[in-house]
Design an enzyme around this catalytic site. Sequence first.
Site, PDB file in Angstrom:
ATOM      1  N   LYS A 101       0.860  -1.192   0.000  1.00  0.00           N
ATOM      2  CA  LYS A 101       0.000   0.000   0.000  1.00  0.00           C
ATOM      3  C   LYS A 101       0.902   1.251   0.000  1.00  0.00           C
ATOM      4  O   LYS A 101       1.835   1.338   0.782  1.00  0.00           O
ATOM      5  CB  LYS A 101      -0.891  -0.010   1.247  1.00  0.00           C
ATOM      6  CG  LYS A 101      -2.054   0.959   1.188  1.00  0.00           C
ATOM      7  CD  LYS A 101      -3.099   0.622   2.253  1.00  0.00           C
ATOM      8  CE  LYS A 101      -4.313   1.545   2.142  1.00  0.00           C
ATOM      9  NZ  LYS A 101      -5.374   1.149   3.093  1.00  0.00           N
ATOM     10  N   GLU A 150     -19.583  -4.036  10.883  1.00  0.00           N
ATOM     11  CA  GLU A 150     -20.493  -3.202  11.697  1.00  0.00           C
ATOM     12  C   GLU A 150     -21.650  -4.018  12.266  1.00  0.00           C
ATOM     13  O   GLU A 150     -22.129  -3.739  13.370  1.00  0.00           O
ATOM     14  CB  GLU A 150     -21.036  -2.038  10.863  1.00  0.00           C
ATOM     15  CG  GLU A 150     -20.000  -0.965  10.524  1.00  0.00           C
ATOM     16  CD  GLU A 150     -19.174  -1.310   9.291  1.00  0.00           C
ATOM     17  OE1 GLU A 150     -19.394  -2.376   8.693  1.00  0.00           O
ATOM     18  OE2 GLU A 150     -18.286  -0.500   8.943  1.00  0.00           O
ATOM     19  N   ARG A 193     -25.074  -0.457   8.037  1.00  0.00           N
ATOM     20  CA  ARG A 193     -24.795  -1.898   7.918  1.00  0.00           C
ATOM     21  C   ARG A 193     -25.328  -2.668   9.123  1.00  0.00           C
ATOM     22  O   ARG A 193     -25.570  -3.864   9.033  1.00  0.00           O
ATOM     23  CB  ARG A 193     -23.277  -2.138   7.826  1.00  0.00           C
ATOM     24  CG  ARG A 193     -22.717  -2.011   6.457  1.00  0.00           C
ATOM     25  CD  ARG A 193     -23.060  -3.197   5.598  1.00  0.00           C
ATOM     26  NE  ARG A 193     -22.834  -2.943   4.202  1.00  0.00           N
ATOM     27  CZ  ARG A 193     -21.646  -3.110   3.597  1.00  0.00           C
ATOM     28  NH1 ARG A 193     -20.608  -3.482   4.312  1.00  0.00           N
ATOM     29  NH2 ARG A 193     -21.521  -2.848   2.314  1.00  0.00           N
TER      30      ARG A 193
HETATM   31  C1  LIG Z   1     -19.053  -0.732   5.391  1.00  0.00           C
HETATM   32  C2  LIG Z   1     -17.792   0.100   5.413  1.00  0.00           C
HETATM   33  N1  LIG Z   1     -17.157   0.260   6.587  1.00  0.00           N
HETATM   34  C3  LIG Z   1     -16.033   1.012   6.646  1.00  0.00           C
HETATM   35  C4  LIG Z   1     -15.546   1.617   5.517  1.00  0.00           C
HETATM   36  C5  LIG Z   1     -14.340   2.522   5.617  1.00  0.00           C
HETATM   37  N2  LIG Z   1     -13.206   2.003   4.820  1.00  0.00           N
HETATM   38  C6  LIG Z   1     -12.927   2.455   3.626  1.00  0.00           C
HETATM   39  S1  LIG Z   1     -11.606   1.722   2.944  1.00  0.00           S
HETATM   40  C7  LIG Z   1     -11.377   0.778   4.332  1.00  0.00           C
HETATM   41  C8  LIG Z   1     -10.258  -0.197   4.414  1.00  0.00           C
HETATM   42  C9  LIG Z   1     -10.259  -1.068   3.201  1.00  0.00           C
HETATM   43  O1  LIG Z   1      -9.159  -1.944   3.276  1.00  0.00           O
HETATM   44  P1  LIG Z   1      -8.845  -2.851   2.010  1.00  0.00           P
HETATM   45  O2  LIG Z   1     -10.093  -3.429   1.505  1.00  0.00           O
HETATM   46  O3  LIG Z   1      -7.781  -3.764   2.424  1.00  0.00           O
HETATM   47  O4  LIG Z   1      -8.339  -1.819   0.907  1.00  0.00           O
HETATM   48  P2  LIG Z   1      -6.935  -1.053   0.823  1.00  0.00           P
HETATM   49  O5  LIG Z   1      -7.237   0.363   1.266  1.00  0.00           O
HETATM   50  O6  LIG Z   1      -5.979  -1.751   1.718  1.00  0.00           O
HETATM   51  O7  LIG Z   1      -6.539  -1.127  -0.616  1.00  0.00           O
HETATM   52  C10 LIG Z   1     -12.350   1.052   5.268  1.00  0.00           C
HETATM   53  C11 LIG Z   1     -12.430   0.427   6.613  1.00  0.00           C
HETATM   54  C12 LIG Z   1     -16.251   1.437   4.313  1.00  0.00           C
HETATM   55  N3  LIG Z   1     -15.855   2.043   3.156  1.00  0.00           N
HETATM   56  N4  LIG Z   1     -17.353   0.670   4.289  1.00  0.00           N
HETATM   57 MG   LIG Z   2      -5.788  -3.726   2.331  1.00  0.00          MG
END
Ligand SMILES: Cc1ncc(C[n+]2csc(CCOP(=O)(O)OP(=O)(O)O)c2C)c(N)n1
Ligand SMILES: [Mg+2]
Length: 626
Positions: free
Chosen positions: A279, A364, A392
């Site tokens: 990342k 959630e 959610r």
């Molecule tokens: C239901 C929900 N909860 C929380 C979030 C906030 N959120 C956005 S991106 C993220 C982390 C995503 O991690 P990953 O899927 O590993 O993607 P990366 O950023 O590592 O590429 C979170 C918790 C969201 N978008 N949707």
């Molecule tokens: Mg990730």
Amino acid sequence: MLATINSPQDVKKLALPQLSKLAGEIREFLIKNLSATGGHLAPNLGVVELTLALHYVYNSPEDKLIWDVGHQAYVHKMLTGRMGQFDTLRQYKGLCGYPKRNESEHDVWETGHSSTSLSAAMGMAIARDLKKEKSHVVAIIGDGALTGGMAFEAMNHMGHDGRNVTVILNDNEMSIAPNVGAMHNYLSKIRTNDGYKRAKEEVEYLLKRIPAVGGTMAKIAERLKDGLKYLLVSGILFEELGFTYLGPVDGHDFKALMEAMNQAKQTKGPVLIHVITKKGKGYAPAEDDSDTFHGVGMYKIESGETLKSEGPPSYTSVFGNTITKLAADDKRIVAITAAMPGGTGLKKFAQTFPDRFFDVGIAEQHATTLAAGIATQGLKPVFAVYSTFLQRGYDQLVHDVCRQNLNVVFAIDRAGLVGADGETHQGVFDIAYMRSIPNMTIMMPKDENELQHMLYTATCYDGPVAVRYPRGNGVGVPLDDVYKQLPIGKAEVLREGKGVAILAFGNMVPLAEKAADMLEAEGHKPMLVNARFAKPLDEELLLRLAKEGYHVVTVEEGAVQGGFGSAVLEWYAEHGCHDVVVELMGIPDFYVEHGSVNEQRQEVGLTAEDIAKKAHTLWPAGRKQA
Ligand SMILES: Cc1ncc(C[n+]2csc(CCOP(=O)(O)OP(=O)(O)O)c2C)c(N)n1
Ligand SMILES: [Mg+2]
Ligand SMILES: CC(=O)[C@@H](O)[C@H](O)COP(=O)(O)O
């Protein structure tokens, strides 16, 4: 080379060395542009090669590429003709920060909330097969998003159903913060244990050399292979769920990526390609601190220094400090987050009370019922969650928390318009979706000082209670003593008046104050009320207003339909006060797209001028003193 890319067809013409050069140019473009606009830099830097390989191997939009969360789809947007719009990224009427179907035929699925891509992909695969089409359907999901329950529901269906669909797991060990959970631990084992890979290759080499014999030997060899496969195949968990597991694959190696994707195209049934990426790759500040650079404001490219926001403390930081202070005295307090320790301001609590802090991943639903379970044992769980993400956990809120009348505090951050994240993230439905639930109490402070008092009041309260507060800075009032308990259901009359009362909920109070100033300058004198509670209402005040001949304007940064104003309107109807005119101001019945909060308020008619104008219309009809 970047300037020559106007569509995925242009990518397909390139040889590997050119793709590497292009990847470098894409990174430069992202780092430069996002230093001025802000955005999700680290996630996108991590998927440059992955996105290029996807558009090289698959034929979008016939082949469906579905991005989970979608915050990492900037590279996809660059390769599909939208490079020239990046100076408007996440700005009013500009390029959306997430896939947007009306922007491009290549954006086949809109996201913003996590963990929906696999279900959508399965839906598109079923439709493809029913229509006897031949396209490939590919969902790209992060290791964080994979902790979302929906993803397991979809995998369960995919593995059972067995039709052709590909899942690309982009594993960078990070959610926003470092990823958590048993699945994360499992992936780490696969990612790091080379022994698996070497042994697996040697065993498969040996098994292939056993001369093909009939009968018992063949059966033994097969059983031996299956037994060893169980031991050695990395993604055995996915294999057991019915997927063909390919990986782990270096997510920055074009050749390896394309080999895996081409193998997936030839493989029958559901395939999971486990891709390992970094990342923030290619920009040291983002690699070193991908949490900060997950969703970043403007920054200095050379130093990676992010521009600190000036002015009063944010509501989030006041929440974090207050709940940590309260927890020092009240040992019942437990804090829960669903993968947003930073965004919800719980990092300080986590450091101070590590055994009373729980990050459950992007879950959630689980977090809500976890809190309910904790509450049954006499503790005081505080679930800190963005308004939009609490959507959610709605059934859990109704069925587990409120129906059992359990002592859970919902610290609802990003309540109201949120700005750049736009329609998928607006925190505008929570008043309406909570208000109709029996046993629920809903409050919102007029400023950051009152937020302290409401949090303390919530921790003293018996029953489900929500304290909602907006994204961004407070109004700049001094913070006094946290331990000030507010009477439940009582509003605060800020200015006495005549004829018209403005009932402002939460962060609308400062706007209503400006409106009242404007009206007073014209010789009117509205009553100005800090409503404080959307449920229960201050019935005594409402009755007084009716008796004294007021008309009412309600103002909330939430959906008008079913919100605080609706509650007031319902109250007057139920109590036969049919000559009180009630004007409701809030979010109209449409989705508010990305832009600044001020632009969004202009669009929906929630400015001080709008409030003054609305109140003004009520004066001529103002009734005589009762
Ligand atoms: C239901 C929900 N909860 C929380 C979030 C906030 N959120 C956005 S991106 C993220 C982390 C995503 O991690 P990953 O899927 O590993 O993607 P990366 O950023 O590592 O590429 C979170 C918790 C969201 N978008 N949707
Ligand atoms: Mg990730
Ligand atoms: C992609 C996502 O859902 C989060 O990164 C979100 O954008 C965070 O919002 P804030 O910037 O309000 O914390």
